[in-house]
Design a protein around this motif. Structure first.
Motif, PDB file in Angstrom:
ATOM      1  N   UNK A   1       0.763  -1.239  -0.014  1.00 11.12           N
ATOM      2  CA  UNK A   1       0.023   0.097  -0.118  1.00 11.12           C
ATOM      3  C   UNK A   1       0.896   1.221   0.061  1.00 11.12           C
ATOM      4  N   UNK A   2       0.701   2.074  -0.829  1.00 10.11           N
ATOM      5  CA  UNK A   2       1.292   3.440  -0.803  1.00 10.11           C
ATOM      6  C   UNK A   2       1.660   4.261   0.353  1.00 10.11           C
ATOM      7  N   UNK A   3       0.655   4.296   1.312  1.00 13.70           N
ATOM      8  CA  UNK A   3       0.976   5.081   2.482  1.00 13.70           C
ATOM      9  C   UNK A   3       1.951   4.287   3.522  1.00 13.70           C
ATOM     10  N   UNK A   4       1.699   3.100   3.579  1.00 16.75           N
ATOM     11  CA  UNK A   4       2.605   2.069   4.205  1.00 16.75           C
ATOM     12  C   UNK A   4       4.036   2.204   3.893  1.00 16.75           C
TER      13      UNK A   4
ATOM     14  N   UNK B   1       6.762   3.545   6.040  1.00 15.81           N
ATOM     15  CA  UNK B   1       7.629   2.745   6.916  1.00 15.81           C
ATOM     16  C   UNK B   1       9.197   3.107   6.376  1.00 15.81           C
ATOM     17  N   UNK B   2       9.241   3.696   5.132  1.00 13.73           N
ATOM     18  CA  UNK B   2      10.518   4.245   5.009  1.00 13.73           C
ATOM     19  C   UNK B   2      10.918   5.556   5.790  1.00 13.73           C
ATOM     20  N   UNK B   3      10.039   6.325   6.103  1.00 18.95           N
ATOM     21  CA  UNK B   3      10.080   7.608   6.955  1.00 18.95           C
ATOM     22  C   UNK B   3      10.297   7.208   8.356  1.00 18.95           C
ATOM     23  N   UNK B   4       9.395   6.453   8.942  1.00 17.07           N
ATOM     24  CA  UNK B   4       9.361   6.127  10.107  1.00 17.07           C
ATOM     25  C   UNK B   4       8.264   7.147  11.127  1.00 17.07           C
ATOM     26  N   UNK B   5       8.627   7.172  12.230  1.00 15.71           N
ATOM     27  CA  UNK B   5       7.731   8.376  13.215  1.00 15.71           C
ATOM     28  C   UNK B   5       8.036   9.980  12.743  1.00 15.71           C
TER      29      UNK B   5
ATOM     30  N   UNK C   1       3.782  16.214   6.644  1.00 22.59           N
ATOM     31  CA  UNK C   1       4.101  15.961   7.932  1.00 22.59           C
ATOM     32  C   UNK C   1       4.848  14.948   8.365  1.00 22.59           C
ATOM     33  N   UNK C   2       5.772  14.324   7.342  1.00 20.97           N
ATOM     34  CA  UNK C   2       6.662  13.396   7.924  1.00 20.97           C
ATOM     35  C   UNK C   2       7.818  14.033   8.549  1.00 20.97           C
ATOM     36  N   UNK C   3       7.755  15.280   8.280  1.00 20.20           N
ATOM     37  CA  UNK C   3       8.963  15.946   9.142  1.00 20.20           C
ATOM     38  C   UNK C   3       8.058  17.221   9.545  1.00 20.20           C
TER      39      UNK C   3
ATOM     40  N   UNK D   1       2.785   4.384  12.678  1.00 21.76           N
ATOM     41  CA  UNK D   1       3.832   4.743  11.596  1.00 21.76           C
ATOM     42  C   UNK D   1       3.650   3.846  10.355  1.00 21.76           C
ATOM     43  N   UNK D   2       3.188   4.025   9.364  1.00 24.16           N
ATOM     44  CA  UNK D   2       3.333   3.193   8.279  1.00 24.16           C
ATOM     45  C   UNK D   2       1.591   2.848   7.871  1.00 24.16           C
ATOM     46  N   UNK D   3       0.839   2.991   8.968  1.00 21.20           N
ATOM     47  CA  UNK D   3      -0.525   2.553   9.004  1.00 21.20           C
ATOM     48  C   UNK D   3      -1.403   3.679   7.974  1.00 21.20           C
ATOM     49  N   UNK D   4      -2.124   3.037   7.075  1.00 23.78           N
ATOM     50  CA  UNK D   4      -3.096   3.794   6.279  1.00 23.78           C
ATOM     51  C   UNK D   4      -4.462   4.017   6.996  1.00 23.78           C
ATOM     52  N   UNK D   5      -5.093   5.327   6.593  1.00 16.85           N
ATOM     53  CA  UNK D   5      -6.299   5.272   6.939  1.00 16.85           C
ATOM     54  C   UNK D   5      -7.024   6.187   6.064  1.00 16.85           C
TER      55      UNK D   5
END
Length: 206
Positions: free
Chosen positions: A120-123, A127-131, A178-180, A202-206
């Motif tokens: 999935x695109x969001x995940x 997942x690359x970005x992290x928190x 908002x990843x940073x 982190x990495x969860x799509x909604x």
């Protein structure tokens, strides 16, 4: 990262100036964590169209882009024909760049593959970005234009088949979604997006 005190008494990052559209974007969108797959697709495509231009140019044309590109629905864009591409090249409501238009069609096809095959695109991106990383930018600090995470994300996107996703474009995308948190610490929006999407992880799509 410079700040500016506006007539309403609110201190904001200086880059948004006083244009009402830009101020509203700064206050309500930029830096708010985004986890929706389609919304992330739209923002990445628009950041690609921005290359070589000011973001305010794209922002002013955003509704035109949404209309021309069927609400940025990848399922529709992925089936665009050469005739559709030619029609888009005549649409004054968007940035008429053939390479970027063709790339958008290809990107929609790649997005669908990521959705169908996982993760999935969001995940994938989160997942690359992290928190969310709070850079705690001090007023006057030089603007960041890339990062090791942006380099990694750019590489992954290119490997998947995306174009116009160099590390500078990707870092601007990461700031916007908002990843940073790159709002200056004295800006009223610094930290405001920290709770957005809370519970998604982190990495969860909604």
């Amino acid at each position: 990262m410079k700040v500016h005190s506006h007539d309403d008494g609110v201190t904001r990052c200086a880059w948004c100036g006083t244009d009402p559209l830009y101020v509203a974007y700064h206050d309500t969108e930029w830096g708010v964590p985004e986890y929706d797959d389609r919304a992330l697709f739209e923002k990445l495509i628009l950041d690609g169209f921005q290359a070589g231009l000011a973001w305010i140019t794209i922002l002013r044309k955003r509704e035109g882009f949404r209309s021309a590109f069927d609400g940025f629905q990848p399922e529709i864009i992925a089936r665009y024909t050469p005739d559709k591409v030619e029609a888009l090249m005549q649409d004054a409501g968007i940035v008429r760049n053939r390479s970027k238009i063709v790339s958008t069609v290809r990107s929609a096809q790649v997005w669908l593959d990521i959705q169908e095959r996982g993760p999935g695109f969001s995940r994938l991106l989160w997942d690359i970005n992290g928190p969310v990383l709070d850079n705690r930018r001090e007023p006057g600090a030089p603007a960041l234009v890339t990062s090791p995470v942006a380099l990694a994300m750019s590489k992954e996107l290119k490997t998947r088949g995306f174009n116009f996703v160099g590390p500078t474009i990707v870092y601007a995308f990461m700031q916007a979604v908002g990843m940073v948190d790159d709002h200056a610490v004295t800006c009223h929006r610094h930290g405001a997006g920290a709770g957005a999407g809370a519970g998604a992880g982190a990495g969860a799509a909604r």
